[in-house]
Design a protein around this motif. Structure first.
Motif, PDB file in Angstrom:
ATOM      1  N   SER A   7     -31.851  10.816  22.798  1.00  0.00           N
ATOM      2  CA  SER A   7     -33.045  11.356  22.152  1.00  0.00           C
ATOM      3  C   SER A   7     -34.267  10.568  22.605  1.00  0.00           C
ATOM      4  CB  SER A   7     -32.911  11.240  20.633  1.00  0.00           C
ATOM      5  OG  SER A   7     -32.938   9.879  20.241  1.00  0.00           O
ATOM      6  N   SER A  38     -34.421   7.130  21.013  1.00  0.00           N
ATOM      7  CA  SER A  38     -33.483   6.163  21.582  1.00  0.00           C
ATOM      8  C   SER A  38     -33.974   5.645  22.926  1.00  0.00           C
ATOM      9  CB  SER A  38     -32.099   6.796  21.739  1.00  0.00           C
ATOM     10  OG  SER A  38     -31.514   7.055  20.475  1.00  0.00           O
ATOM     11  N   SER A  91     -24.694   7.936  24.411  1.00  0.00           N
ATOM     12  CA  SER A  91     -24.764   9.357  24.793  1.00  0.00           C
ATOM     13  C   SER A  91     -24.507   9.577  26.275  1.00  0.00           C
ATOM     14  CB  SER A  91     -26.151   9.918  24.433  1.00  0.00           C
ATOM     15  OG  SER A  91     -27.158   9.312  25.225  1.00  0.00           O
TER      16      SER A  91
END
Length: 421
Positions: A141, A144, A289
């Motif tokens: 994101s 992040s 991620s």
């Protein structure tokens, strides 16, 4: 009158003592010794480690521009925006008298008496390095990514901050709240500023550039430069406040009579710990991620980061602070008892006082006459003292190891989809 007395602190109280002060950009005519160009041999004789820093940031900034050109056009606009917005930030804090709390040493090339040429290049280096590392997290994101950029850039900058403070590449205000709490001579406020500044810089790019598809590259560059130059510094100042709310003091006079006695604005260990905790949590989610596939240009950037830490470690292990003399603008010398207040209402001494000087420098005798009075209150020479202590050497090694761990995303990857920005 003391602005902290009576009804408490407001911005207008802090500004009161400065409202009639004229704008000063330290014109050349006020300092006959100032020169835009300092002979290399003179600089090597007085501040040899600063020459190393100037060369280092020339190398890192230009190599990062090469990395940007090899990676994507969006990376190029990140580099350009870092130069422009970073320079604007430095000028902003030099201009405001109530936050005027640092003075750069005179370097080989000076743009003004207070701004060396290498400073815009330093901004290009530490901001670009962190943002480029964060863009290696394509599935993360924006929050992040920005947190990862802030942490990476802060570690990159911390090594420079540690060496610069010890070898007088600049001097700090001795009693300003933002520079009072320190680690190894480095103000906590400087490290906290780096964390938040780069977070905000990257987030503004995500909002105004990376998430907007319309318009050509030139228009996108214009948006990037304008938005980061105008918004990064004020939003950084706003964002730092929540992490310092434990410093807020409110008085109660009975009934609904609540009075603000003290604003946040003194970076301390609690504040920076909160920043690191929040950013660390967000950054960890970003790495989880997935990291993009490794590119040759990113390997080059990792090697450059390694050179950055190795060079500053070399300075800390081989340099001698006692051989350093720094002539130029510093905190004004004056009456030890003259009080002043910063933007948040914290009391500080307005002047540098030789009798109460606990900094890592000594005032040079040649700038005092036989009566002990200073010949020139702003432009004078300070000398380094002591040697590099073990804690400084351990600090630079620890910073380098953490930095290489943060920038590992440049050479370790393969998960997730690769994106240019």
């Amino acid at each position: 009158a003391n602005p902290t007395a009576g009804t408490g602190i407001t911005a207008s109280f802090s500004m009161a003592s400065y409202e009639n002060k004229p704008f000063e950009w330290y014109p050349d005519k006020e300092y006959p010794e100032f020169s835009h160009f300092k002979p290399l041999q003179v600089q090597l004789d007085s501040q040899p480690t600063l020459v190393i820093a100037e060369c280092l940031f020339l190398l890192t900034s230009l190599t990062m521009l090469l990395h940007a050109s090899l990676t994507s056009r969006d990376h190029v606009l990140v580099w350009i925006s870092a130069v422009v917005s970073g320079t604007a930030n430095d000028i902003f804090f030099m201009f405001l008298p109530m936050v005027d709390n640092f003075w750069h040493a005179q370097c080989t090339v000076m743009l003004t008496p207070r701004l060396p040429l290498y400073i815009p290049l330093a901004y290009a280096s530490f901001q670009y390095a962190g943002v480029a590392a964060s863009l290696r997290l394509p599935s993360a994101s924006p929050m992040s990514r920005c947190a990862y950029a802030g942490l990476s850039s802060a570690v990159f900058y911390a090594a420079y901050d540690l060496a610069g403070a010890r070898f007088l590449w600049w001097t700090w205000h001795t009693t300003d709240a933002a520079t009072l709490v320190r680690w190894c001579g480095v103000p906590v406020g400087s490290t906290m500023w780096t964390l938040v500044h780069v977070f905000v810089f990257n987030y503004i790019l995500h909002c105004f550039v990376f998430s907007v598809e319309s318009g050509g590259w030139v228009r996108k560059l214009g948006r990037a430069v304008a938005s980061t130059a105008l918004l990064t510094t004020p939003f950084m100042m706003v964002m730092m406040s929540p992490f310092q709310l434990h410093q807020l003091e409110v008085g109660w006079g009975g009934g609904l009579d609540f009075r603000l006695k003290q604003l946040p604005g003194k970076p301390d260990i609690t504040a920076i710990s909160l920043v690191v905790a929040v950013f660390g949590y967000l950054a960890k989610k970003g790495v989880g991620s997935g990291v993009a596939a490794v590119r040759n240009a990113d390997v080059m950037l990792f090697v450059l980061v390694l050179v950055h830490f190795a060079t500053l470690a070399y300075v800390m292990f081989t340099g001698d602070p006692s051989e350093v003399t720094a002539t130029g603008l510093h905190q004004t010398i004056g009456n030890c008892d003259t009080k002043d207040w910063d933007l948040s209402g914290y009391e500080r001494r307005m002047y540098l006082c030789n009798k109460k000087n606990h900094e890592e420098f000594e005032l040079h005798n040649k700038y005092f006459d036989v009566t002990g009075k200073v010949k020139d209150k702003d432009w004078f020479t300070v000398s380094g003292k002591g040697s590099v202590e073990l804690r400084h050497k351990e600090g630079i090694v620890a910073i380098a190891l953490v930095g290489l761990f943060m920038f590992r995303v440049l050479v370790v990857g393969g998960k997730g989809k690769d994106k240019k920005s």
